[in-house]
Design an enzyme around this catalytic site. Structure first.
Site, PDB file in Angstrom:
ATOM      1  N   GLU A   1     111.284 109.187  22.942  1.00  0.00           N
ATOM      2  CA  GLU A   1     110.202 110.345  23.853  1.00  0.00           C
ATOM      3  C   GLU A   1     110.978 111.266  22.420  1.00  0.00           C
ATOM      4  O   GLU A   1     111.825 111.405  21.687  1.00  0.00           O
ATOM      5  CB  GLU A   1     111.633 110.707  24.759  1.00  0.00           C
ATOM      6  CG  GLU A   1     111.803 111.699  25.683  1.00  0.00           C
ATOM      7  CD  GLU A   1     112.625 112.448  26.201  1.00  0.00           C
ATOM      8  OE1 GLU A   1     112.591 113.698  26.235  1.00  0.00           O
ATOM      9  OE2 GLU A   1     112.688 111.723  26.776  1.00  0.00           O
TER      10      GLU A   1
ATOM     11  N   GLU B   1     112.020 122.092  24.180  1.00  0.00           N
ATOM     12  CA  GLU B   1     112.474 123.400  25.156  1.00  0.00           C
ATOM     13  C   GLU B   1     112.809 124.378  25.158  1.00  0.00           C
ATOM     14  O   GLU B   1     113.947 124.338  23.611  1.00  0.00           O
ATOM     15  CB  GLU B   1     113.680 121.920  25.340  1.00  0.00           C
ATOM     16  CG  GLU B   1     112.799 120.292  25.377  1.00  0.00           C
ATOM     17  CD  GLU B   1     114.013 119.479  25.904  1.00  0.00           C
ATOM     18  OE1 GLU B   1     114.493 119.146  27.514  1.00  0.00           O
ATOM     19  OE2 GLU B   1     114.483 118.762  25.142  1.00  0.00           O
TER      20      GLU B   1
END
Length: 581
Positions: free
Chosen positions: A459, A464
């Protein structure tokens, strides 16, 4: 942001709910220097190379999130690292390769160190070698000639000059003797061990470590591994060998260890898998990635472990043998590295179209359902995503009930529409502000779609942001050996301390076979070096295709709860997504 996890590892990985549950460190912002501060930048010796710029860096402490360790090596004299208000403190940088260090430049803020040492280390732990020491530091700009060799360089302070901590605008390490890691192998050697038959003392194949059989150490897949059996194999000795198919001249062996590694082991060769000759021996194995240069002849190559590092057995993600001869099977070809700046556009969505239009189904797969990590939203099938008619995609979180959830939002990805390996992946995004909001732009390994569980597929979180603090963001990698709260990444302040929700910003990842560089608005915020990760954290699982994801989560363990101040509807705006190679 993992999906459902499947058993695959003896220590089940932490879920993404644990990811970076970092308490924001309190602290008083140092304002000792005003706008009139003048930094004198001495000229660099032409023979010196600046080795530390944007390299991975760690520190003993930080005063607050506004003054991270990375700010000391970002090349920006308007940002700085600041420690906690105590002695001793340290800041260390990983140069990525062993280097001959000739000069260190310290650009102090007013909170400087009176007494400190400059030290080097080959591993970043254990013994350090002092190459400069002083008890009469004067602050300002200190240009220190030094002589030393190491991969890691640190400043260790023992006496502050003020009541504050210690603070550096920049920590610059110069040298002229970078030596690359001993991979790829010398002399044009060939990978001889790929897909060759393997035999081990024991192996594990159960719910805790599914398919951890000997062949997995030779499949050129860093996310699969061999492990000895907990029933019969967590003992000494333990061994694994490979049949190269014919006699070979062996020049190099590379071991990528799981945490269950060998402290003492030998590398042995044999013509017949019966009589073995030791060509390398150690009683001080360090685990992670170990590259061993040998000169040997044989058909079979064995790792023979005699002392385990802990209570478990032996486990290898990869066991690679290089040389000439044998009967090699070529591994699958990999795409070439892009040259940055990459300019060939291979994917884009500019989100042009009439107001109320939906995301292009030729580019995006809508991903309805619930999130993970105790999130509160239900991702609807397109109801919460639309074009605004002004060139942006809107992903909207609403306070409304759906499928037993109190909030709705949207998640979409390019899975089975567009996959990419290497390049520049970027998006121009305006994030929402509010407690409990969690916008993200990220990528998942495409093999997740064919059944490989998270985090073995890998990932890559490009961006974010937590709505409770839109003056900082995160970029992080997740893999089987580092994931969840132990992900390999960086929390960083916004450029200039701006509110990221007030305007659009460009987040990008420049990715090739050597690593990934993360940027915001063109400024590097984190460099994930493959060589560094393999020698300090575990296998690098990012050399295969990934797909892109956009989503806006509500609530959960990482962003925290919504409250009465959280605005609904809240909108994540995406001006464009582009991929260049």
């Amino acid at each position: 942001m993992p999906r459902t996890l499947s058993p695959f590892h003896p220590d089940p990985p932490a879920t993404h709910s644990a990811r970076r549950r970092l308490a924001i460190l309190g602290g008083v912002l140092l304002t000792l220097l005003g706008a009139g501060l003048g930094l004198v930048v001495p000229p660099a010796d032409a023979a010196d190379t600046l080795l530390s710029r944007n390299r991975p860096v760690t520190a003993s402490s930080t005063e607050s999130v506004a003054f991270p360790a990375a700010a000391a090596v970002d090349g920006d004299t308007a940002t700085r690292w600041s420690s906690g208000f105590s002695d001793p403190q340290w800041l260390q940088v990983d140069l990525g390769v062993t280097a001959t260090v000739s000069r260190v430049v310290l650009r102090w803020e007013a909170a400087y160190a009176r007494a400190f040492t400059i030290e080097t280390s080959p591993t970043g732990s254990g013994a350090w070698t002092t190459i400069h020491t002083t008890a009469a530091g004067a602050g300002g700009v200190q240009d220190l000639p030094v002589t030393g060799t190491g991969r890691f360089v640190r400043i260790a302070t023992t006496q502050r000059a003020t009541q504050w901590g210690v603070s550096l605008w920049e920590f610059e390490v110069y040298g002229g003797g970078n030596t690359p890691p001993p991979t790829p192998p010398p002399g044009g050697a060939t990978l001889l061990s790929y897909a060759k038959p393997a035999v081990a003392s024991t192996s594990q194949n159960d719910g805790a470590c599914y398919g951890c059989t000997p062949d997995r150490a030779f499949d050129n897949d860093p996310a699969s591994r061999w492990a000895t059996s907990p029933t019969t194999g967590w003992v000494d000795p333990g061994w694994i060998y490979v049949d190269l198919g014919a006699i070979a001249e062996i020049t190099q062996v590379v071991l990528q260890w799981d945490p269950a590694f060998a402290r003492s082991y030998q590398i042995q060769v044999s013509p017949d898998a019966s009589t073995w000759t030791t060509v390398y021996s150690t009683t001080n194995g360090q685990g992670f990635r170990e590259t061993i240069t040998v000169t040997a002849t044989g058909r079979y190559v064995r790792m023979y472990g005699t002392a385990r590092s802990g209570p478990y057995g032996y486990s290898l993600w990869e066991f690679k043998v290089f040389g000439t001869g044998g009967n090699p099977t070529p591994p699958p070809a990999t795409p070439p590295d892009p040259t940055f700046p990459a300019t060939r556009l291979v994917f884009s969505d500019e989100f042009t179209g009439a107001a109320g239009g939906k995301p292009d189904p030729a580019r995006w797969t809508i991903d309805p359902g619930t999130g993970q990590n105790n999130e509160l939203q239900y991702y609807t099938n397109n109801n919460n995503a639309y074009l605004d008619g002004a060139g942006s995609l809107v992903i909207e979180a609403r306070r409304e009930s759906a499928n037993g959830r109190a909030y709705t939002s949207h998640r979409m990805n390019t899975g089975n529409k567009f996959h990419v390996q290497y390049g520049r992946i970027e998006a121009r995004v305006r994030v929402p502000k509010g407690n409990g909001l969690w916008p993200a732009f990220w990528m998942m390994g495409a093999d997740f779609l064919t059944g490989r569980p998270w985090p073995y597929n890998g990932e890559i979180d490009i961006m974010e942001v937590l709505g409770r603090n839109t003056a900082e963001a995160y970029s992080t990698l997740h893999a089987p050996a580092y994931n969840g709260g132990n992900g390999y990444g960086q929390r960083y302040p916004s450029p200039g301390g701006v509110d990221l929700s007030a305007d659009f910003h460009v987040w990008a990842a420049e990715w090739d076979s050597r690593g990934i560089t993360f940027t915001i608005d063109g400024r590097t915020v984190f460099v994930a070096s493959k060589a560094t990760v393999e020698t300090t954290r575990g296998p690098w699982v990012f050399d295969h295709p990934f797909y892109l994801i956009l989503n806006l989560a509500v609530g959960g363990d990482f962003p925290g709860p919504v409250d009465g101040s959280t605005p609904f509807p809240s909108r994540m705006l995406v001006d464009y997504v582009r991929v260049y190679q």
